[in-house]
Design an enzyme around this catalytic site. Structure first.
Site, PDB file in Angstrom:
ATOM      1  N   TRP A 103     -15.521 -15.528  -5.476  1.00 22.21           N
ATOM      2  CA  TRP A 103     -16.408 -16.987  -4.341  1.00 22.21           C
ATOM      3  C   TRP A 103     -15.706 -17.110  -3.981  1.00 22.21           C
ATOM      4  O   TRP A 103     -15.429 -17.873  -2.459  1.00 22.21           O
ATOM      5  CB  TRP A 103     -17.699 -17.459  -5.419  1.00 22.21           C
ATOM      6  CG  TRP A 103     -18.216 -16.217  -6.149  1.00 22.21           C
ATOM      7  CD1 TRP A 103     -18.535 -15.995  -7.592  1.00 22.21           C
ATOM      8  CD2 TRP A 103     -19.485 -16.426  -5.973  1.00 22.21           C
ATOM      9  NE1 TRP A 103     -19.678 -15.422  -7.983  1.00 22.21           N
ATOM     10  CE2 TRP A 103     -20.188 -14.869  -5.730  1.00 22.21           C
ATOM     11  CE3 TRP A 103     -19.648 -15.781  -3.712  1.00 22.21           C
ATOM     12  CZ2 TRP A 103     -21.411 -14.368  -6.151  1.00 22.21           C
ATOM     13  CZ3 TRP A 103     -20.430 -14.901  -3.178  1.00 22.21           C
ATOM     14  CH2 TRP A 103     -21.488 -14.595  -3.948  1.00 22.21           C
ATOM     15  N   ASP A 173     -17.809 -25.323  -5.319  1.00 25.37           N
ATOM     16  CA  ASP A 173     -19.004 -24.520  -5.459  1.00 25.37           C
ATOM     17  C   ASP A 173     -19.208 -24.821  -6.798  1.00 25.37           C
ATOM     18  O   ASP A 173     -18.421 -23.606  -7.376  1.00 25.37           O
ATOM     19  CB  ASP A 173     -18.142 -23.638  -4.996  1.00 25.37           C
ATOM     20  CG  ASP A 173     -19.176 -22.283  -4.676  1.00 25.37           C
ATOM     21  OD1 ASP A 173     -20.832 -22.529  -5.346  1.00 25.37           O
ATOM     22  OD2 ASP A 173     -18.633 -21.366  -4.790  1.00 25.37           O
ATOM     23  N   LYS A 197     -29.238 -19.213 -10.414  1.00 28.31           N
ATOM     24  CA  LYS A 197     -27.497 -19.274 -12.386  1.00 28.31           C
ATOM     25  C   LYS A 197     -27.885 -19.913 -12.710  1.00 28.31           C
ATOM     26  O   LYS A 197     -28.645 -19.870 -14.164  1.00 28.31           O
ATOM     27  CB  LYS A 197     -26.526 -19.037 -11.521  1.00 28.31           C
ATOM     28  CG  LYS A 197     -25.674 -17.654 -11.240  1.00 28.31           C
ATOM     29  CD  LYS A 197     -25.141 -17.790  -9.652  1.00 28.31           C
ATOM     30  CE  LYS A 197     -24.930 -16.502  -8.851  1.00 28.31           C
ATOM     31  NZ  LYS A 197     -24.070 -16.964  -7.653  1.00 28.31           N
TER      32      LYS A 197
END
Ligand SMILES: *Cc1c(COP(=O)(O)O)cnc(C)c1O
Length: 362
Positions: A103, A173, A197
């Site tokens: 990511w 993030d 999530k």
């Protein structure tokens, strides 16, 4: 509910059963209004109450200090990869990134479209099995910001503590670990997270941004991609994803009722330890992917001696009601995503299955 799956999906992921049931009850008619929440104007008092309740719960549960705004935007965390540099990377400055895995790499690629980037530290040479130590971070004091990925969902690594960056704006993030533990928000200029999530269903992304960073971008940026647009309008500039925000609000109420961020951390540590203990005591039958000091509380990644054995593990686990244990296609192996809402019973059942699988195949 007798046949609810043991859900280890990486995202969208398990939601608390109580929240799903309450949403079902409220689905057709919301609070004697004669209609579903999804049929209502986002400018009406009934929706606005839900919207601001969610903002305030996030502030409370994450202990967000004065001077920050909580925004709800769309486009997922992936859109934040672009919005961050579009709004905060001024021409002539450089943005620094910590390259911790899949990511982080995507975030870096996107930033490169808008300006200069540098790498403050990278664990690529170690196959992203670890989070670099804070002492390894190397960035100039005049960078536009330093960006990190608090939990690498695919590799299963997580920062255990965050750097103090002083005057340098720190951006996180936190898509796959927001609210899994208490954090010190004041270390960050911006925190962002897709909801699907740890906070609710997909469709809404939260941005926690320090007010001094909400400025008119120095280059032309589409209205919808400007933080000041959403901040000025309390995230009601255009139609927000009302159902996703309603669901997130219910998940936040569930987090609060279960001890808040500290309660989640205790529950998550207990769950994660169950699986890591099995890995560590398996005499190499299960091989943890992440280095011990970088292990994630949210995504437990491991491999077996062969791909064949891994396939057998998946097949047998699926037959027993386990879902989502296959590792991400980019790294292979196995992964158990054990976000806040994954019940301890599911994790105990997985631990039991892993023990049994080893005894039959070691
Ligand atoms: C899932 C994930 C993303 C991407 O989220 P989308 O909402 O699908 O864009 C970004 N960063 C991390 C750490 C993630 O886990």
């Amino acid at each position: 509910m007798a046949n609810r799956a043991y859900n280890f999906n990486a995202g969208p992921a398990a939601l608390p059963l109580e929240v799903l049931q309450k949403a079902q009850e409220q689905f057709v008619e919301f609070e004697n209004s004669g209609m579903s929440l999804m049929e209502m104007s986002h400018r009406g008092a009934i929706y606005e109450k839900v919207h601001f309740e969610a903002v305030n719960l996030l502030k409370e549960l994450l202990a967000i200090p004065e001077g920050y705004k909580v925004l709800f935007v769309q486009g997922g965390a992936s859109t934040q990869f672009a919005m961050i540099p579009m709004n905060l990377l001024r021409p002539g400055t450089t943005a620094s990134y910590v390259a911790t895995g899949s990511w982080a790499t995507k975030a870096i690629q996107e930033a490169k479209l808008f300006g200069d980037t540098s790498i403050a530290a990278s664990s690529e040479a170690d196959s992203y099995k670890r989070i670099p130590a804070i002492s390894e971070l190397n960035y100039s004091s005049d960078v536009a910001y330093l960006h990190l990925t608090s939990n690498e969902t695919i590799e299963g690594t997580q920062w255990s503590e965050f750097p103090d960056t002083g005057d340098v704006t720190l951006i996180g993030d936190m898509s796959s670990d927001i609210l899994c533990r208490p954090i010190d928000v004041s270390k960050f200029g911006v925190i962002y997270a897709g909801a699907q999530k740890n906070l609710g269903p997909s469709g809404v992304t939260i941005v926690i941004i320090r007010e001094d960073l909400i400025v008119k971008p120095s280059t032309p940026v589409p209205t919808m991609l400007r933080y000041d647009t959403h901040a000025k309008a309390d995230s009601l500039y255009n139609t927000p994803p009302t159902f996703a925000i309603y669901m997130m609000n219910e998940v936040l109420k569930w987090v609060k009722a279960n001890g808040g961020a500290a309660g989640m951390e205790a529950r998550n540590r207990e769950k994660a330890n169950l699986i890591y203990d099995i890995i560590d005591s398996s005499n190499g039958f299960y091989r943890g992917f992440a280095e011990k000091g970088s292990r994630s509380l949210m995504n437990v990644t491991f491999t077996l001696a062969s791909e064949e054995l891994e396939k057998q593990f998946i097949k047998e686990s699926e037959a027993k009601g386990f879902v989502g244990l296959k590792g991400h296609r980019s790294v292979g192996g196995l992964r158990a995503s054990i976000y806040n809402a994954v019940p301890p019973e599911s994790v105990r059942a997985l631990a039991e299955f892993m023990r049994d699988f080893q005894s039959r195949n070691a």
